[in-house]
Design a protein around this motif. Structure first.
Motif, PDB file in Angstrom:
ATOM      1  N   SER A 223       0.619  -1.014  -0.292  1.00  0.00           N
ATOM      2  CA  SER A 223       0.296   0.301   0.281  1.00  0.00           C
ATOM      3  C   SER A 223       0.538   0.846  -0.148  1.00  0.00           C
ATOM      4  CB  SER A 223      -1.008   0.288   0.910  1.00  0.00           C
ATOM      5  OG  SER A 223      -1.594   1.270   1.052  1.00  0.00           O
ATOM      6  N   GLN A 224       1.947   1.204   0.828  1.00  0.00           N
ATOM      7  CA  GLN A 224       2.773   2.195   1.105  1.00  0.00           C
ATOM      8  C   GLN A 224       3.418   2.616  -0.254  1.00  0.00           C
ATOM      9  OE1 GLN A 224       5.570   2.443   4.466  1.00  0.00           O
ATOM     10  NE2 GLN A 224       6.179   3.888   3.454  1.00  0.00           N
ATOM     11  N   PHE A 225       4.245   1.736  -1.004  1.00  0.00           N
ATOM     12  CA  PHE A 225       4.881   1.805  -1.839  1.00  0.00           C
ATOM     13  C   PHE A 225       4.327   1.604  -3.098  1.00  0.00           C
ATOM     14  CE2 PHE A 225       7.941   0.808   1.692  1.00  0.00           C
ATOM     15  CZ  PHE A 225       8.669   1.914   1.748  1.00  0.00           C
ATOM     16  N   GLY A 226       3.459   1.424  -3.751  1.00  0.00           N
ATOM     17  CA  GLY A 226       2.608   0.843  -4.564  1.00  0.00           C
ATOM     18  C   GLY A 226       2.906  -0.539  -5.152  1.00  0.00           C
ATOM     19  N   TYR A 227       3.391  -1.518  -4.461  1.00  0.00           N
ATOM     20  CA  TYR A 227       3.427  -2.370  -5.464  1.00  0.00           C
ATOM     21  C   TYR A 227       2.059  -3.135  -5.972  1.00  0.00           C
ATOM     22  CZ  TYR A 227       8.186  -2.523  -2.809  1.00  0.00           C
ATOM     23  OH  TYR A 227       9.394  -1.895  -2.587  1.00  0.00           O
TER      24      TYR A 227
ATOM     25  N   HIS B  91       1.120  10.144  -7.314  1.00  0.00           N
ATOM     26  CA  HIS B  91       2.029  11.603  -7.272  1.00  0.00           C
ATOM     27  C   HIS B  91       1.972  12.287  -8.598  1.00  0.00           C
ATOM     28  CE1 HIS B  91       5.679  13.591  -6.430  1.00  0.00           C
ATOM     29  NE2 HIS B  91       5.475  13.725  -5.160  1.00  0.00           N
ATOM     30  N   THR B  92       2.925  13.335  -8.704  1.00  0.00           N
ATOM     31  CA  THR B  92       2.233  14.275  -9.531  1.00  0.00           C
ATOM     32  C   THR B  92       3.701  14.919 -10.035  1.00  0.00           C
ATOM     33  OG1 THR B  92       0.605  16.888  -9.102  1.00  0.00           O
ATOM     34  CG2 THR B  92      -0.546  14.483 -10.607  1.00  0.00           C
ATOM     35  N   ALA B  93       3.731  15.546 -11.375  1.00  0.00           N
ATOM     36  CA  ALA B  93       5.313  15.682 -11.705  1.00  0.00           C
ATOM     37  C   ALA B  93       5.270  17.063 -12.768  1.00  0.00           C
ATOM     38  CB  ALA B  93       6.535  15.253 -11.275  1.00  0.00           C
TER      39      ALA B  93
ATOM     40  N   LYS C  81      11.861   7.538 -11.933  1.00  0.00           N
ATOM     41  CA  LYS C  81      13.213   6.070 -10.940  1.00  0.00           C
ATOM     42  C   LYS C  81      12.009   6.093  -9.831  1.00  0.00           C
ATOM     43  CE  LYS C  81      17.375   4.434  -9.925  1.00  0.00           C
ATOM     44  NZ  LYS C  81      19.179   4.744 -10.098  1.00  0.00           N
ATOM     45  N   ARG C  82      11.904   7.163  -9.063  1.00  0.00           N
ATOM     46  CA  ARG C  82      11.980   7.288  -7.734  1.00  0.00           C
ATOM     47  C   ARG C  82      10.227   7.330  -7.364  1.00  0.00           C
ATOM     48  NH1 ARG C  82      13.449  11.879  -8.288  1.00  0.00           N
ATOM     49  NH2 ARG C  82      11.623  13.856  -7.967  1.00  0.00           N
ATOM     50  N   ASN C  83       9.383   7.445  -8.255  1.00  0.00           N
ATOM     51  CA  ASN C  83       8.504   7.186  -8.666  1.00  0.00           C
ATOM     52  C   ASN C  83       7.792   5.703  -8.567  1.00  0.00           C
ATOM     53  OD1 ASN C  83       7.125   9.396  -6.926  1.00  0.00           O
ATOM     54  ND2 ASN C  83       8.550  10.261  -8.175  1.00  0.00           N
ATOM     55  N   LYS C  84       8.722   4.840  -9.368  1.00  0.00           N
ATOM     56  CA  LYS C  84       8.502   3.713  -9.682  1.00  0.00           C
ATOM     57  C   LYS C  84       6.743   2.426  -9.592  1.00  0.00           C
ATOM     58  CE  LYS C  84      12.461   0.700  -8.830  1.00  0.00           C
ATOM     59  NZ  LYS C  84      13.383  -0.072  -8.515  1.00  0.00           N
ATOM     60  N   GLU C  85       6.876   2.640  -7.954  1.00  0.00           N
ATOM     61  CA  GLU C  85       6.475   1.650  -6.814  1.00  0.00           C
ATOM     62  C   GLU C  85       4.894   2.340  -6.524  1.00  0.00           C
ATOM     63  OE1 GLU C  85       7.522  -1.093  -7.111  1.00  0.00           O
ATOM     64  OE2 GLU C  85       9.682  -0.684  -6.872  1.00  0.00           O
ATOM     65  N   ARG C  86       4.962   3.474  -7.415  1.00  0.00           N
ATOM     66  CA  ARG C  86       3.208   3.950  -6.880  1.00  0.00           C
ATOM     67  C   ARG C  86       3.164   4.725  -8.379  1.00  0.00           C
ATOM     68  NH1 ARG C  86       5.269   9.192  -2.959  1.00  0.00           N
ATOM     69  NH2 ARG C  86       6.405   9.900  -4.590  1.00  0.00           N
TER      70      ARG C  86
END
Length: 512
Positions: free
Chosen positions: A24-28, A131-133, A266-271
């Motif tokens: 849940s926390q990291f988006g797996y 997460h948005t960028a 890379k930093r957000n690959k799990e969510r």
């Protein structure tokens, strides 16, 4: 059950609970959530005929061709407008830019024109847990007023519009200030060398292109005004002093944006994430990295397109290497049609070599003809059809409502009302798309089915400085795009009922 198994039983439950919490926390659990990552790659001034997947023969774009081959190539997709700021406004807000004053091409010191208290494209993603960028060109204004202090936090901006992270330059590369901004701050600023920007009168002692042309490594085109403060040997629009350590090097702008975008992925690959990756190519000043210079045989504009194509390939390769291909949707398009001479003498005209940047279309950037707003549009990845060509009528403004519908997010009443929920069209499942579309380039036009109507107007028919047919005329224009994609044969006189019908649609849209 053995004693050992009995002793492990509570630990198994704890381990499973921990895995669930980590997922849940990291988006797996991302793929099961049905929330695909979405990367929107926005080129700048790239034309319908600048991509080999769209018929270009004088230049090859293998990575964009690869993207098209793995997804959907739209042939009737549009920006809202024939210039950059209004197109970006429409994309972000879901509102036709001609409905709001102050949405024309902005100077580099403009105030923010995106409302912070209304729905926006990134806010839709945020509400759905993304997460948005934004990485790249912004050009939608910053702060609450024109005169601003660039040496402290500059806000509101992308973060207040809905982006969790932003790495941008404020306007376009031909306008000051020529600096990168991370979230609210100018990157690398020396407070002992404060920045000052003015678009009305000179500031500081930096040389200008008008007064010191001998310092230029790229000369401006006569009459186009790119001759004010010189940065890196290139005259800009506007005056700037200070911030010398923070100023970018033009040849490194594209790779800087790419490296930041790749680090974000890379930093957000799990969510689940939404990345709005706004490229600067092939907008002026065209100053590609050295490895691309001279490679296209079409001047620096062609070289910049090769750099753009390479950049897209780098993103595609990273998504594949991270194992995100099945759950990532890449959308590629351009903010408006092409222009060759837009401020600098960079070989785009003298080395054209028969290249047709708008392909079979008439007009280009600034034009109400199809070359102004019909652009390359490719969708590839999670849920999208593969190897398909679609002639569905689609507009970038529709992304907001389509994503909201896909993610189950409500749009407040009275907001983003020009955006249509067409997610099945984006994925290639629906072949029709919009019933009609309003195009904007000073004057307005309507597309419905095979027909296009351009309202009468008193604007110029031709822009000499950029060699662009603007499409304005004092009489109604009607074109059958199924037979006349190049808008050469005005049939308004022989189809008065269709002229009346489309004029009524335009009047109704104006009165909304």
């Amino acid at each position: 059950m053995t004693p050992i198994t009995n002793n492990l039983k509570p630990w198994v439950g704890l381990i499973l609970l921990s895995i669930a919490l980590l997922s849940s926390q990291f988006g797996y659990g991302q793929q099961k959530s049905g929330k695909p990552n979405i990367i929107y790659i926005y080129a700048d001034d790239l034309g319908y005929g600048d991509v080999s997947a769209y018929g270009a023969t004088k230049i090859q774009t293998p990575n964009l061709d690869r993207l098209a081959a793995s997804g959907i190539r739209f042939t009737n997709a549009h920006t809202t407008s024939a210039t950059c700021t209004p197109s970006r406004f429409g994309l972000m807000t879901g509102i036709y830019p001609w409905r709001q004053q102050g949405t024309g091409v902005l100077p580099g010191d403009a105030k923010l024109i995106i409302p912070t208290d209304r729905v926006s494209l990134p806010k839709i993603f945020k509400k759905a847990g993304y997460h948005t960028a934004v990485v790249g060109k912004w050009h939608l204004g910053l702060g609450t007023q024109v005169k601003k202090n660039w040496n402290t936090d500059v806000k509101p901006g992308p973060n207040e519009v809905g982006f969790d992270y932003s790495f941008i330059f404020p306007a376009t590369a031909d306008r000051v200030p020529t600096v990168f901004m991370e979230n609210h701050r100018v990157l690398g600023l020396d407070q002992n060398d404060p920045i000052e920007v003015d678009y009305q009168q000179p500031v500081g002692n930096d040389p200008t292109g008008k007064e010191h042309p001998e310092l230029l490594k790229m000369h401006s085109s006569p009459g186009q005004g790119h001759n004010q403060t010189i940065v890196n040997g290139i005259g800009r629009i506007g005056y700037m002093s200070g911030g010398h350590r923070a100023r970018w090097v033009d040849e490194e702008v594209s790779t800087t944006f790419l490296s930041v975008a790749q680090e974000y992925i890379k930093r957000n690959k799990e969510r689940p994430f939404f990345l709005y990756f706004a490229l600067t190519e092939p907008h002026v000043p065209r100053m590609p990295a050295t490895i691309f210079k001279g490679k296209s045989n079409l001047g620096y504009r062609g070289d910049a397109i090769l750099q753009l194509d390479w950049t897209v390939g780098q993103i595609m390769d990273q998504i594949e290497s991270l194992g995100l291909s099945d759950n990532t949707l890449i959308i590629f398009s351009s903010d408006n049609g092409p222009v060759l001479d837009d401020g600098y003498q960079d070989g785009a005209v003298s080395q054209r070599n028969g290249h047709m940047p708008a392909g079979p279309l008439r007009g280009g950037k600034y034009s109400i003809f199809e070359g102004g707003t019909r652009v390359p549009f490719i969708v590839s990845g999670a849920g999208a059809a593969k190897g398909v060509t679609s002639d569905a009528l689609l507009c970038q403004i529709d992304l907001l409502a389509s994503v909201a519908d896909m993610l189950g997010q409500a749009i407040p009443k009275g907001e983003a009302f020009d955006s249509q929920a067409l997610w099945d069209t984006f994925l290639g499942k629906d072949k029709e798309g919009r019933s009609h579309l309003i195009e904007h380039a000073g004057s307005l036009a309507v597309i419905k089915g095979k027909w296009k109507y351009i309202e009468p107007g008193n604007g110029r028919a031709y822009a000499k400085l950029t060699d662009t047919e603007l499409g304005n005329a004092p009489h109604p224009q009607l074109y059958d795009l199924s037979k006349d994609m190049g808008e050469k044969n005005n049939v308004a006189d022989t189809h008065p009922k269709m002229v009346k019908e489309l004029a009524a649609i335009l009047a109704a849209e104006r009165n909304k």
